[in-house]
Design a protein around this motif. Structure first.
Motif, PDB file in Angstrom:
ATOM      1  N   VAL A 146      83.794   1.955 -60.012  1.00  0.00           N
ATOM      2  CA  VAL A 146      83.382   3.334 -59.750  1.00  0.00           C
ATOM      3  C   VAL A 146      81.982   3.304 -59.152  1.00  0.00           C
ATOM      4  CG1 VAL A 146      82.991   5.633 -60.688  1.00  0.00           C
ATOM      5  CG2 VAL A 146      84.755   4.168 -61.700  1.00  0.00           C
ATOM      6  N   ASN A 147      81.897   3.543 -57.850  1.00  0.00           N
ATOM      7  CA  ASN A 147      80.614   3.598 -57.155  1.00  0.00           C
ATOM      8  C   ASN A 147      80.025   4.991 -57.351  1.00  0.00           C
ATOM      9  OD1 ASN A 147      80.188   0.988 -55.778  1.00  0.00           O
ATOM     10  ND2 ASN A 147      82.096   1.482 -54.720  1.00  0.00           N
ATOM     11  N   ASN A 148      79.288   5.147 -58.433  1.00  0.00           N
ATOM     12  CA  ASN A 148      78.758   6.455 -58.810  1.00  0.00           C
ATOM     13  C   ASN A 148      77.260   6.590 -58.552  1.00  0.00           C
ATOM     14  OD1 ASN A 148      78.552   9.042 -60.547  1.00  0.00           O
ATOM     15  ND2 ASN A 148      77.230   7.589 -61.625  1.00  0.00           N
ATOM     16  N   ALA A 149      76.512   5.494 -58.658  1.00  0.00           N
ATOM     17  CA  ALA A 149      75.052   5.570 -58.553  1.00  0.00           C
ATOM     18  C   ALA A 149      74.613   6.125 -57.198  1.00  0.00           C
ATOM     19  CB  ALA A 149      74.440   4.188 -58.774  1.00  0.00           C
ATOM     20  N   GLY A 150      73.584   6.935 -57.236  1.00  0.00           N
ATOM     21  CA  GLY A 150      73.027   7.529 -56.024  1.00  0.00           C
ATOM     22  C   GLY A 150      72.194   8.732 -56.407  1.00  0.00           C
ATOM     23  N   SER A 199      70.728   3.949 -51.449  1.00  0.00           N
ATOM     24  CA  SER A 199      71.220   4.312 -52.784  1.00  0.00           C
ATOM     25  C   SER A 199      72.614   4.923 -52.747  1.00  0.00           C
ATOM     26  CB  SER A 199      70.246   5.284 -53.464  1.00  0.00           C
ATOM     27  OG  SER A 199      70.208   6.514 -52.773  1.00  0.00           O
ATOM     28  N   ASN A 200      72.902   5.688 -51.713  1.00  0.00           N
ATOM     29  CA  ASN A 200      74.163   6.433 -51.682  1.00  0.00           C
ATOM     30  C   ASN A 200      75.288   5.772 -50.888  1.00  0.00           C
ATOM     31  OD1 ASN A 200      73.517   9.102 -53.089  1.00  0.00           O
ATOM     32  ND2 ASN A 200      71.828   8.919 -51.638  1.00  0.00           N
ATOM     33  N   PHE A 201      74.932   4.981 -49.868  1.00  0.00           N
ATOM     34  CA  PHE A 201      75.995   4.400 -49.036  1.00  0.00           C
ATOM     35  C   PHE A 201      75.985   2.876 -49.000  1.00  0.00           C
ATOM     36  CE2 PHE A 201      77.575   2.917 -44.849  1.00  0.00           C
ATOM     37  CZ  PHE A 201      78.916   3.208 -45.055  1.00  0.00           C
ATOM     38  N   ALA A 229      77.154   1.207 -52.228  1.00  0.00           N
ATOM     39  CA  ALA A 229      78.598   1.309 -52.461  1.00  0.00           C
ATOM     40  C   ALA A 229      79.372   0.380 -51.530  1.00  0.00           C
ATOM     41  CB  ALA A 229      79.053   2.754 -52.258  1.00  0.00           C
ATOM     42  N   TYR A 230      78.913   0.283 -50.293  1.00  0.00           N
ATOM     43  CA  TYR A 230      79.563  -0.597 -49.312  1.00  0.00           C
ATOM     44  C   TYR A 230      79.484  -2.051 -49.774  1.00  0.00           C
ATOM     45  CZ  TYR A 230      80.908  -2.344 -44.664  1.00  0.00           C
ATOM     46  OH  TYR A 230      81.564  -2.951 -43.623  1.00  0.00           O
ATOM     47  N   HIS A 231      78.268  -2.480 -50.137  1.00  0.00           N
ATOM     48  CA  HIS A 231      78.064  -3.870 -50.506  1.00  0.00           C
ATOM     49  C   HIS A 231      78.764  -4.224 -51.820  1.00  0.00           C
ATOM     50  CE1 HIS A 231      75.130  -7.346 -51.584  1.00  0.00           C
ATOM     51  NE2 HIS A 231      76.132  -7.817 -50.868  1.00  0.00           N
ATOM     52  N   ASP A 288      69.158  -2.136 -60.045  1.00  0.00           N
ATOM     53  CA  ASP A 288      68.788  -1.118 -59.068  1.00  0.00           C
ATOM     54  C   ASP A 288      69.713  -1.326 -57.889  1.00  0.00           C
ATOM     55  OD1 ASP A 288      67.740   0.511 -57.119  1.00  0.00           O
ATOM     56  OD2 ASP A 288      65.668  -0.158 -57.369  1.00  0.00           O
ATOM     57  N   VAL A 289      70.658  -0.423 -57.685  1.00  0.00           N
ATOM     58  CA  VAL A 289      71.670  -0.632 -56.653  1.00  0.00           C
ATOM     59  C   VAL A 289      71.088  -0.637 -55.240  1.00  0.00           C
ATOM     60  CG1 VAL A 289      73.565   0.272 -58.053  1.00  0.00           C
ATOM     61  CG2 VAL A 289      72.285   1.827 -56.548  1.00  0.00           C
TER      62      VAL A 289
END
Length: 215
Positions: free
Chosen positions: A98-102, A123-125, A128-130, A72-73
């Protein structure tokens, strides 16, 4: 399409390793199959084990070199565990992230709660940052790392009931610019892709909500 392009060595990803978050559905699923078609070895993650198992079974039947694990991102510990898995699986290097999840849950701005805001940003930012932070040493080790952020047209245009989602994707675009400059010295290329409306389960849920609001 991917098989045709793969015959052109300029587009070959033969032997390259990739991590695609949210790789079991929609855009993420399509990205996985495209990367494999170009010769890459791919690992995916998803929140739902049954979704992963179903996809891996299908890809195994097709001979696709894809592995997967539950993550779970939105969870920082699970993101760290995912990258530990990647480090072990790909022997300390990673060519493509590829940071796609969100996801987007339709909510008007006046009805946006603190919990909704936190979920959308996580979930969206934040994820991806981490994940980009965690992946940095692996991407640097590859000698030619690549990060692709899957943003959204909502980061450029105004839509109803997705103000937080649009803001999160806008932040993602700016992050891509910063990392492209900051990590160029490490031979890591960073891009953000902002697709328009694509018929996925997520998009259908949003449009159903909008139509319901108008009726």
């Amino acid at each position: 399409m991917a098989q045709v392009i793969a015959n052109d060595k300029r587009w070959s990803l033969q032997g390259k390793t990739a991590l695609v978050t949210g790789g079991t559905k929609g855009i993420g699923h399509a990205i996985v199959e495209e990367l494999v078609g170009l010769g890459a070895i791919v690992h995916i993650c998803s929140r739902t084990k049954s979704d992963i198992d179903a996809c891996l079974l299908d890809w195994k039947a097709k001979g696709f070199p894809v592995t997967g694990s539950v993550c779970d991102v939105c969870s920082r510990p699970q993101r760290q565990s995912l990258m530990e898995t990647i480090t072990s699986l790909f022997h300390g290097t990673l060519d493509i992230l590829v940071n796609n999840a969100g996801y987007a849950t339709p909510t008007s701005t006046v009805d946006c709660t603190a919990e909704h805001f936190s979920e959308m940003m996580a979930s969206n930012f934040e994820s991806a940052y981490h994940l980009s932070q965690l992946a940095h040493p692996l991407l640097k080790s590859s000698g030619a790392g690549n990060i692709v952020f899957i943003s959204s047209i909502a980061s450029f245009m105004a839509f109803q009931v997705v103000s937080v989602y649009g803001a999160a994707k806008g932040a993602m675009n700016q992050l891509a610019k910063n990392l492209a400059c900051e990590w160029a010295k490490d031979n890591i290329r960073v891009n953000s892709v902002a697709p328009g409306v694509i018929r996925t389960t997520l998009a259908e849920e949003v449009f159903f909500f909008l139509l319901k609001c108008k009726s």
